[in-house]
Design a protein around this motif. Sequence first.
Motif, PDB file in Angstrom:
ATOM      1  N   SER A 117       0.879   3.867  -3.002  1.00  0.00           N
ATOM      2  CA  SER A 117       0.412   5.212  -2.671  1.00  0.00           C
ATOM      3  C   SER A 117       1.465   6.257  -3.035  1.00  0.00           C
ATOM      4  O   SER A 117       1.150   7.289  -3.645  1.00  0.00           O
ATOM      5  N   ARG A 118       2.717   6.000  -2.671  1.00  0.00           N
ATOM      6  CA  ARG A 118       3.801   6.935  -3.023  1.00  0.00           C
ATOM      7  C   ARG A 118       3.948   7.041  -4.532  1.00  0.00           C
ATOM      8  O   ARG A 118       4.134   8.139  -5.075  1.00  0.00           O
TER       9      ARG A 118
ATOM     10  N   SER B 279     -11.608   8.511  -8.270  1.00  0.00           N
ATOM     11  CA  SER B 279     -11.666   7.856  -6.961  1.00  0.00           C
ATOM     12  C   SER B 279     -13.065   7.936  -6.355  1.00  0.00           C
ATOM     13  O   SER B 279     -13.568   6.949  -5.802  1.00  0.00           O
TER      14      SER B 279
ATOM     15  N   MET C 119       1.722   6.592  -6.876  1.00  0.00           N
ATOM     16  CA  MET C 119       0.603   7.281  -7.514  1.00  0.00           C
ATOM     17  C   MET C 119       0.634   8.789  -7.251  1.00  0.00           C
ATOM     18  O   MET C 119      -0.015   9.552  -7.969  1.00  0.00           O
ATOM     19  N   LYS C 120       1.403   9.226  -6.282  1.00  0.00           N
ATOM     20  CA  LYS C 120       1.568  10.675  -6.080  1.00  0.00           C
ATOM     21  C   LYS C 120       2.354  11.292  -7.226  1.00  0.00           C
ATOM     22  O   LYS C 120       2.345  12.501  -7.406  1.00  0.00           O
TER      23      LYS C 120
ATOM     24  N   HIS D 190     -11.763  11.170  -0.187  1.00  0.00           N
ATOM     25  CA  HIS D 190     -11.666  11.683  -1.562  1.00  0.00           C
ATOM     26  C   HIS D 190     -12.545  12.914  -1.777  1.00  0.00           C
ATOM     27  O   HIS D 190     -12.162  13.815  -2.524  1.00  0.00           O
TER      28      HIS D 190
ATOM     29  N   THR E  59      -7.572  -0.007  -0.924  1.00  0.00           N
ATOM     30  CA  THR E  59      -7.939   0.671   0.319  1.00  0.00           C
ATOM     31  C   THR E  59      -9.404   0.441   0.676  1.00  0.00           C
ATOM     32  O   THR E  59      -9.729   0.167   1.835  1.00  0.00           O
TER      33      THR E  59
ATOM     34  N   TYR F 109       0.835  -1.204   0.000  1.00  0.00           N
ATOM     35  CA  TYR F 109       0.000   0.000   0.000  1.00  0.00           C
ATOM     36  C   TYR F 109       0.868   1.252   0.000  1.00  0.00           C
ATOM     37  O   TYR F 109       0.633   2.178  -0.788  1.00  0.00           O
ATOM     38  N   LEU F 110       1.846   1.304   0.891  1.00  0.00           N
ATOM     39  CA  LEU F 110       2.693   2.502   0.990  1.00  0.00           C
ATOM     40  C   LEU F 110       3.452   2.749  -0.307  1.00  0.00           C
ATOM     41  O   LEU F 110       3.552   3.891  -0.764  1.00  0.00           O
TER      42      LEU F 110
ATOM     43  N   LEU G 189      -5.422   1.342  -6.442  1.00  0.00           N
ATOM     44  CA  LEU G 189      -5.232   1.873  -5.095  1.00  0.00           C
ATOM     45  C   LEU G 189      -6.571   1.996  -4.371  1.00  0.00           C
ATOM     46  O   LEU G 189      -6.686   1.650  -3.185  1.00  0.00           O
ATOM     47  N   ASN G 190      -7.598   2.438  -5.075  1.00  0.00           N
ATOM     48  CA  ASN G 190      -8.929   2.538  -4.477  1.00  0.00           C
ATOM     49  C   ASN G 190      -9.510   1.171  -4.148  1.00  0.00           C
ATOM     50  O   ASN G 190     -10.157   0.998  -3.112  1.00  0.00           O
TER      51      ASN G 190
ATOM     52  N   CYS H 240     -13.085   5.877   2.599  1.00  0.00           N
ATOM     53  CA  CYS H 240     -12.433   6.339   1.366  1.00  0.00           C
ATOM     54  C   CYS H 240     -13.217   7.481   0.720  1.00  0.00           C
ATOM     55  O   CYS H 240     -12.633   8.465   0.270  1.00  0.00           O
TER      56      CYS H 240
END
Length: 176
Positions: A51-52, A68, A54-55, A84, A159, A47-48, A155-156, A80
């Motif tokens: 997530s990083r 999202s 996708m930034k 969002h 999560t 996940y981390l 990612l969605n 979520c």
Amino acid sequence: MSRLAPLTPETAVGVSRDLLTDLTTRHGRIGEMVSTMAHSPALLTGYLQLSRAMKRAKLSRKAGERVSIAVQAQQGCGLCMDAHVAAARAHGIPEDEIQRAKAGTSADPATAAIIDLGLRVYRNPTAVTDEHIAALRDHGYSNREIADVVGIVALNLLTGAFNLVAGLTPEDDPEQ
């Protein structure tokens, strides 16, 4: 009510303890989802990292938040969705467009097309055709932006599914 207890750097072990310690050192407090994901070091690490990654997406944050929102309207993760919607508001997306995103569309045809792609990827990726991709390109989307949608949906899905399985709701996370 949460089905899985959140962990802390003191209650986690191994890699999860190290990750939670690092996150709390850097950010002060971490949310319920992250601290609960720590039950699986593999999941938390994945996940981390996603997530990083996708930034760094090329797709605009405004478009990504709308995708999202549309995905979470389908998936049903309240935690979520709240996150969002708050991010969409912070990026200046008007309330009527937030409502349209929840319905899977937008008043802007280009934005509606990218939301549609996100929903197709979520529901049935085989429903994405050459014509859909060509239409996205006609709206000015690059291959990178089109590919970014797959990452945003993934990612969605991660999560939202985790929060639903763990029983996490907006009431469980005081940061929401």
